[in-house]
Motif scaffolding. Sequence first.
Motif, PDB file in Angstrom:
ATOM      1  N   LEU A   4      18.651  80.053  43.827  1.00 61.80           N
ATOM      2  CA  LEU A   4      18.477  78.773  44.518  1.00 61.80           C
ATOM      3  C   LEU A   4      16.996  78.412  44.475  1.00 61.80           C
ATOM      4  O   LEU A   4      16.149  79.246  44.807  1.00 61.80           O
ATOM      5  N   LYS A   5      16.709  77.195  44.062  1.00 59.23           N
ATOM      6  CA  LYS A   5      15.302  76.767  44.038  1.00 59.23           C
ATOM      7  C   LYS A   5      15.101  75.616  45.018  1.00 59.23           C
ATOM      8  O   LYS A   5      15.860  74.643  45.005  1.00 59.23           O
ATOM      9  N   PHE A   6      14.102  75.739  45.865  1.00 60.01           N
ATOM     10  CA  PHE A   6      13.799  74.681  46.830  1.00 60.01           C
ATOM     11  C   PHE A   6      12.449  74.067  46.487  1.00 60.01           C
ATOM     12  O   PHE A   6      11.436  74.760  46.435  1.00 60.01           O
ATOM     13  N   SER A 202       8.378  75.166  39.161  1.00 58.25           N
ATOM     14  CA  SER A 202       9.225  76.073  39.956  1.00 58.25           C
ATOM     15  C   SER A 202      10.677  76.044  39.473  1.00 58.25           C
ATOM     16  O   SER A 202      11.385  77.047  39.546  1.00 58.25           O
ATOM     17  N   ASP A 203      11.112  74.885  38.988  1.00 53.62           N
ATOM     18  CA  ASP A 203      12.476  74.790  38.446  1.00 53.62           C
ATOM     19  C   ASP A 203      12.638  75.782  37.291  1.00 53.62           C
ATOM     20  O   ASP A 203      13.671  76.435  37.140  1.00 53.62           O
ATOM     21  N   TYR A 204      11.576  75.862  36.487  1.00 56.18           N
ATOM     22  CA  TYR A 204      11.595  76.725  35.300  1.00 56.18           C
ATOM     23  C   TYR A 204      11.642  78.195  35.725  1.00 56.18           C
ATOM     24  O   TYR A 204      12.431  78.988  35.186  1.00 56.18           O
ATOM     25  N   ALA A 257      13.007  62.002  33.787  1.00 57.14           N
ATOM     26  CA  ALA A 257      13.736  62.154  35.056  1.00 57.14           C
ATOM     27  C   ALA A 257      13.142  63.364  35.778  1.00 57.14           C
ATOM     28  O   ALA A 257      13.412  64.512  35.432  1.00 57.14           O
ATOM     29  N   LYS A 258      12.316  63.095  36.781  1.00 56.67           N
ATOM     30  CA  LYS A 258      11.476  64.142  37.361  1.00 56.67           C
ATOM     31  C   LYS A 258      12.276  65.185  38.134  1.00 56.67           C
ATOM     32  O   LYS A 258      11.763  66.258  38.455  1.00 56.67           O
ATOM     33  N   VAL A 259      13.526  64.881  38.417  1.00 57.53           N
ATOM     34  CA  VAL A 259      14.298  65.755  39.294  1.00 57.53           C
ATOM     35  C   VAL A 259      14.429  67.187  38.746  1.00 57.53           C
ATOM     36  O   VAL A 259      14.515  68.142  39.508  1.00 57.53           O
TER      37      VAL A 259
HETATM   38 MG    MG Z   1      10.132  69.168  40.956  1.00 61.72          MG
END
Ligand code: MG
Length: 621
Positions: A4-6, A202-204, A257-259
């Motif tokens: 899970l990434k926040f 952080s997504d990566y 799309a920055k999301v």
């Molecule tokens: Mg971000």
Amino acid sequence: MKVLKFGGTSVGSANSILNLKNIVESQDFPVVVVVSALGGVTDLLIKTAKTASEGNEAYKDMFQSIVRRHHDMINDVITDGREDLLLETDALLAELSSIYHGVYLIRDLSPKTQATIVSYGERLSSRIVARLITDAELHDSRTFIKTERKHGRSLLDSELTRRLVVEEFGPKTLYGKIHIVPGFISSDRDSGEVTNLGRGGSDYTASIIAAALGAEALEIWTDVDGFMTADPRVIPTAYTINALSYVEAMELCNFGAKVIYPPTIYPVCVNNIPIYVKNTFNPLLPGTVIRNEIEDDRKPIKGISSISGTSLITVTGLSMVGVIGVNRRIFTALADNGISVFMVSQASSENSTSIGVRDEDAAAAVEVLDNEFAKEIEEGAMFPMHVESGLATVAIVGENMKHTPGIAGKLFGTLGRSGISVIACAQGASETNISFVVHGDYLRKSLNVIHDSFFLSEYKELNLFICGVGTVGGMLIEQIRSQQEKLMQTHRLKLNVVGIASSHKAVFSRAGIDLATYREQLDASPESSSERLRDGVVGMNIFNSVFVDCTASKEVAELYQTFLDNNISVVAANKVAASSSYETYRRLKSTALQRGVKYLFETNVGAGLPIIGTINDLVSS
Ligand code: MG
Ligand code: ADP
Ligand code: ASP
């Protein structure tokens, strides 16, 4: 297990971080939780560093606001072990303060120092989260996310990282605990110095860990309901997409799309791990799932995304026709200099190739290409590189495009009718993405008209400018106000009044003017003139716009030509233009025809009885 990434906004306030705690503690699986810096802190760390490096003492106050953000958060959410955490936090902040002091003294901010400075954001936030969550273990991602230097950048060493992640979280250690990991940060595999995975990284981090551990899912928790049809900050009517394929998500992310940070998709895609995008502030919503096989919703277009600040470099020359190897030389030269290209368009005559790069890379790209082709340019076989900056690139994406003829036609027709000229365009043979370049000032309008045309066909939106608030204009506004709801329901027509002008005042609002209070708003606005009115209407550059003239003014009638030239329809109760010289009348009519907009003046004759319409019908039949 799940990862899970926040993101920053999910750890931005006491309220959001408590939501995070609830979400994480209610998971059944063993979980790895990747966290970003507290919302806005990475930007603040960089800004403070820049200020210090300019020898500006203001950096001290900025640093104090970083200290306060973390102290406040700890005081608000941590009860058990608060004193210990404050001590640990202060020790890290003291280190950071010394680094800033050094930067201030030597007035220099090297990339290495900057990487060290930004790492404190995630190092601090992950400690807070680890203390907040019951039974959590904190890990240090610098020990297992490893980068190497390539083309002057720090890039992931994926093989080494995969091995180290498995060692760190092997099945033996994974169970029984919630594992907290600071996102974004890493270290160089050779020097051990702190590095990072790039802004939004952080997504990566989360994706790399999910892939190495064969997670059942990767969840990206953020501040919107899921992956949306467009950037909700630009298109308020954008809505959540239920499901996307990896290819679609990758195309949308690559185009801004920055999301989700673009490199995130690949590691989980090759391991067939689904990604869920969910809202920390609304956890019960299903969000968006991204995976290989998705149910076919038959929609040809899934989403639109865009990148602003782009430049187009055009390589032209007569000697390029049919010559093998020009493209190889272009792309090798750019790649060797670490310049990334996100769009290419080549005319089939082969005498020009246009390349899209970021504005900040444009000067270097021109220099590299001018050097590469110096001999040809000197001989006159090729021209020096031509660059146009301040542009924006838009992509429409959807795997079903390949089964649907007419998408490009609809796209470019929509843009043309709105007066938007396309500078370059490209469509890959995979037909999942059509991208095009427009002038930066037309980005918002392009996104709006495309969204309106592909996604919101259930109703049509018109943006009205109403000039004149006397008997006719005042009554029209009142009618619109009382009928807005009904028009929407019965005619699927959304009338949005975005500008109102009286003889000497004007108000504008892109979001729509409150028609109950427009007179007060007009009174409170500054003096206007016909030039200001013209600039206000044209400058808003809004899609599907109509100028309604309820005055009897000659100055206002003189603005019609400009409006029509800018693809704004004109509806006039004012008789001046249609009863002026035949030449002027013809020009207005033919401009409207050429531009595909309307010039209507039914009320000019017969006090509003449908006389012009009737005569036109008779003539036509
Ligand atoms: Mg971000
Ligand atoms: P986080 O801090 O959680 O990583 P980001 O700010 O990086 O959040 O990304 C989420 C933001 O991305 C949203 O608030 C939204 O404004 C923006 N965004 C841009 N395009 C899209 C899109 N197509 N769908 C959803 N959000 C988008
Ligand atoms: N904190 C980092 C940034 O703002 C990484 C991230 O949020 O993903 O870029």
